[in-house]
Design a protein around this motif. Structure first.
Motif, short mmCIF file in Angstrom:
data_model
loop_
_atom_site.label_atom_id
_atom_site.label_comp_id
_atom_site.label_asym_id
_atom_site.label_seq_id
_atom_site.Cartn_x
_atom_site.Cartn_y
_atom_site.Cartn_z
N HIS A 75 30.83 6.11 53.22
CA HIS A 75 30.92 5.90 51.77
C HIS A 75 29.59 6.32 51.14
O HIS A 75 28.80 5.47 50.72
CB HIS A 75 31.25 4.44 51.46
CG HIS A 75 32.55 3.98 52.05
ND1 HIS A 75 32.66 3.55 53.36
CD2 HIS A 75 33.80 3.90 51.52
CE1 HIS A 75 33.92 3.22 53.60
NE2 HIS A 75 34.63 3.43 52.50
N GLN A 107 28.26 4.81 47.86
CA GLN A 107 27.72 3.45 47.98
C GLN A 107 26.32 3.47 48.60
O GLN A 107 25.44 2.70 48.20
CB GLN A 107 28.66 2.59 48.82
CG GLN A 107 30.03 2.37 48.20
CD GLN A 107 29.94 1.61 46.89
OE1 GLN A 107 29.37 0.52 46.81
NE2 GLN A 107 30.50 2.19 45.83
N GLU A 155 28.72 -7.78 51.96
CA GLU A 155 29.86 -6.86 51.99
C GLU A 155 30.02 -6.21 53.36
O GLU A 155 31.13 -6.00 53.85
CB GLU A 155 29.71 -5.79 50.90
CG GLU A 155 30.77 -4.70 50.92
CD GLU A 155 32.17 -5.16 50.52
OE1 GLU A 155 33.02 -4.30 50.24
OE2 GLU A 155 32.43 -6.40 50.48
N TRP A 195 33.31 -6.38 55.62
CA TRP A 195 33.91 -5.12 56.04
C TRP A 195 34.04 -5.03 57.56
O TRP A 195 35.07 -4.64 58.09
CB TRP A 195 33.08 -3.96 55.49
CG TRP A 195 33.67 -2.61 55.71
CD1 TRP A 195 33.40 -1.74 56.74
CD2 TRP A 195 34.63 -1.95 54.87
NE1 TRP A 195 34.13 -0.60 56.59
CE2 TRP A 195 34.89 -0.69 55.46
CE3 TRP A 195 35.28 -2.30 53.69
CZ2 TRP A 195 35.78 0.23 54.88
CZ3 TRP A 195 36.16 -1.40 53.12
CH2 TRP A 195 36.40 -0.15 53.72
N GLU A 241 44.64 -9.01 49.84
CA GLU A 241 44.77 -8.53 48.47
C GLU A 241 44.91 -9.66 47.45
O GLU A 241 44.62 -9.48 46.26
CB GLU A 241 45.99 -7.60 48.35
CG GLU A 241 45.97 -6.40 49.28
CD GLU A 241 46.44 -6.70 50.69
OE1 GLU A 241 46.49 -5.77 51.50
OE2 GLU A 241 46.74 -7.89 51.00
N HIS A 269 40.68 -4.96 45.19
CA HIS A 269 40.55 -3.69 45.93
C HIS A 269 39.81 -3.91 47.25
O HIS A 269 38.74 -3.35 47.49
CB HIS A 269 39.82 -2.65 45.09
CG HIS A 269 40.48 -2.34 43.78
ND1 HIS A 269 41.74 -1.80 43.70
CD2 HIS A 269 40.05 -2.52 42.50
CE1 HIS A 269 42.07 -1.65 42.43
NE2 HIS A 269 41.07 -2.08 41.68
N GLU A 273 40.22 -2.75 50.08
CA GLU A 273 40.06 -1.55 50.90
C GLU A 273 38.85 -0.73 50.49
O GLU A 273 38.49 0.24 51.17
CB GLU A 273 41.33 -0.69 50.82
CG GLU A 273 41.52 0.08 49.52
CD GLU A 273 41.89 -0.76 48.31
OE1 GLU A 273 41.89 -0.23 47.18
OE2 GLU A 273 42.19 -1.97 48.48
N ARG A 274 38.21 -1.11 49.37
CA ARG A 274 37.01 -0.42 48.94
C ARG A 274 35.77 -1.09 49.55
O ARG A 274 35.63 -2.31 49.51
CB ARG A 274 36.88 -0.46 47.41
CG ARG A 274 37.93 0.32 46.66
CD ARG A 274 37.66 0.23 45.16
NE ARG A 274 38.72 0.86 44.38
CZ ARG A 274 38.80 0.80 43.06
NH1 ARG A 274 37.86 0.13 42.38
NH2 ARG A 274 39.80 1.38 42.43
N ASP A 298 32.31 -1.94 48.78
CA ASP A 298 31.62 -2.08 47.50
C ASP A 298 30.34 -2.89 47.71
O ASP A 298 30.38 -4.11 47.87
CB ASP A 298 32.54 -2.78 46.50
CG ASP A 298 31.91 -2.96 45.13
OD1 ASP A 298 30.75 -2.53 44.94
OD2 ASP A 298 32.57 -3.53 44.25
N ARG A 339 29.80 -5.99 45.53
CA ARG A 339 30.88 -6.99 45.48
C ARG A 339 30.28 -8.40 45.45
O ARG A 339 29.33 -8.71 46.18
CB ARG A 339 31.79 -6.84 46.69
CG ARG A 339 33.03 -7.75 46.64
CD ARG A 339 33.85 -7.63 47.92
NE ARG A 339 34.40 -6.29 48.09
CZ ARG A 339 35.52 -5.86 47.55
NH1 ARG A 339 36.23 -6.67 46.77
NH2 ARG A 339 35.95 -4.62 47.79
#
Length: 411
Positions: free
Chosen positions: A268, A271, A288, A292, A331, A336, A338-339, A341, A344
């Motif tokens: 990413h 990011q 994050e 993840w 979800e 989101h 799946e992002r 971030d 976050r």
């Protein structure tokens, strides 16, 4: 209670370590969350279990140890702990395999080592270790990241906390890998090898214990050797279990988060650029990264009586597996999910667990990640994978064994 199993996808066994070795779990869990959020996994070996996949259900189970036990006599805290019963015979249960009030007593003995003040006091020494590790690779332009950096930092830090000579850290590392390596042939060479590692680690831990009784210091072993429970000193078997847990948990969670975090930042690039431009976001990014990566994929409980969870009947004695890697992408909870971030915030991730077993060392883990990425992104902003990424074959730890990287070397 008669088990009423929901219809489920065929030919899926979430205990299969190959799913995680192939990094194929997220899509599968996303499908299951929608169709079967509490799903009976029959297993291919006859040892079935309930998979709990939604954030809210994981939290509910985690906060009800009366109904959902972690205790060893109930089966342990991993999917197939019974398989390792022969290997771990003679070892006391760790805090992970205890319920209240016993768990609370032993957690309280270790907690003073992880207070906010004590962890903040480690930052300068952690930064010095990170700087030294990066100095070693600075002129190379490439390296194997796990062995050079991701594995080295946490094992150096835990060795310091335990008062272990740094030259002995690789022995701790080998023992930890053998005891946590599950189905990975590079880590668990044989049952005999695991038993020998357990024996050697116990001998080493006992030597430290005896040394600290004679000459106590400001380290975790001294603290454990001097701790009393109801007026009695900690037993040697219980000390062994605590020592093993501190080494394994302190090593695995941070190592896998560092390597998984670097991989995520490489995948990413926007990011990564944001962190380079706004380094004040790095403490948020550490959280994050743990969401993840989900360095520990699951924890297990056992139902102590017939009950119902979100409408699903669960029978007394059934295994109940909390899939953190699923809850961290729910979800219903994360916008989101799946992002990746780095900014976050909001709902806390499940990477450190929930309830009574929430990770004692979470501040230390976040501090190591924060300092590491502060220094790494400042010095090697273009570091990226340059070869095959080899993952640990396990359904318990989400780990990377090899991560070759390249970067612009420093002059």
């Amino acid at each position: 209670m008669t088990r009423e199993e929901p219809a489920a996808p065929s030919r899926v066994d979430l205990a299969d370590p190959g799913i995680f070795e192939r990094d194929a779990a997220r899509h599968l869990f996303a499908q299951l969350r929608q169709e079967h959020p509490i799903w009976w996994n029959p297993g291919t070996d006859g040892r079935g279990f309930w998979s709990v996949l939604r954030y809210r259900d994981i939290v509910a189970v985690s906060k009800n140890p009366r109904l959902f036990s972690s205790a060893r006599h109930q089966g342990g805290h991993r999917i197939h702990d019974e398989v390792d019963a022969e290997i771990t015979q003679g070892l006391e249960a760790s805090m992970l395999s205890m319920d209240p009030p016993e768990h609370n007593t032993h957690r309280g003995m270790v907690a003073p080592a992880f207070t906010p003040e004590r962890i903040r006091g480690l930052e300068a020494r952690i930064r010095a270790r990170v700087t030294s590790l990066l100095d070693r690779i600075a002129h190379q332009g490439e390296c194997e990241f796990v062995s050079s950096v991701a594995a080295e930092l946490p094992i150096q830090v835990i060795a310091e906390l335990l008062g272990v000579p740094q030259e002995d850290r690789l022995r701790l590392f080998e023992w930890s890998n053998a005891l946590i390596g599950e189905d990975d042939p590079d880590m668990r060479k044989s049952a005999g090898h695991i038993r020998q590692c357990s024996k050697d680690m116990g001998i080493y831990a006992l030597k430290l214990w005896r040394e600290r009784l004679r000459r106590p210091g400001d380290d975790l072993v001294s603290m454990l050797a001097g701790t009393e429970i109801d007026g009695e000193v900690m037993s040697i078997p219980r000390y062994f279990a605590t020592f093993f847990l501190l080494v394994i948990a302190g090593n695995e969670s941070v190592r896998n988060s560092i390597s998984g975090g670097l991989l995520a930042l490489s995948q990413h690039p926007a990011q990564r650029r944001r962190l380079i431009e706004e380094p004040t976001l790095i403490p948020l990014a550490a959280k994050e990264i743990i969401r993840w990566v989900s360095p520990f994929l699951h924890m297990r409980r056992t139902a102590t009586e017939d009950t119902v969870l979100s409408g699903q009947p669960i029978a007394k004695g059934d295994k109940v597996v909390l899939w953190y890697i699923s809850g961290n992408f729910d979800e219903e909870v994360f916008e989101h999910p799946e992002r990746f971030d780095v900014a976050r915030s909001g709902v806390p991730h499940l990477g450190f667990g929930q309830g009574q077993h929430y990770c004692l060392g979470w501040r230390l883990a976040e501090l190591q990640l924060t300092v590491l990425f502060q220094e790494l992104l400042r010095r090697f902003p273009d570091m990226e994978p340059c070869g095959q990424v080899r993952r640990v074959r396990s359904n318990f730890v989400n780990g990377i064994k090899e991560l070759p990287v390249r970067f612009t070397p420093e002059r």
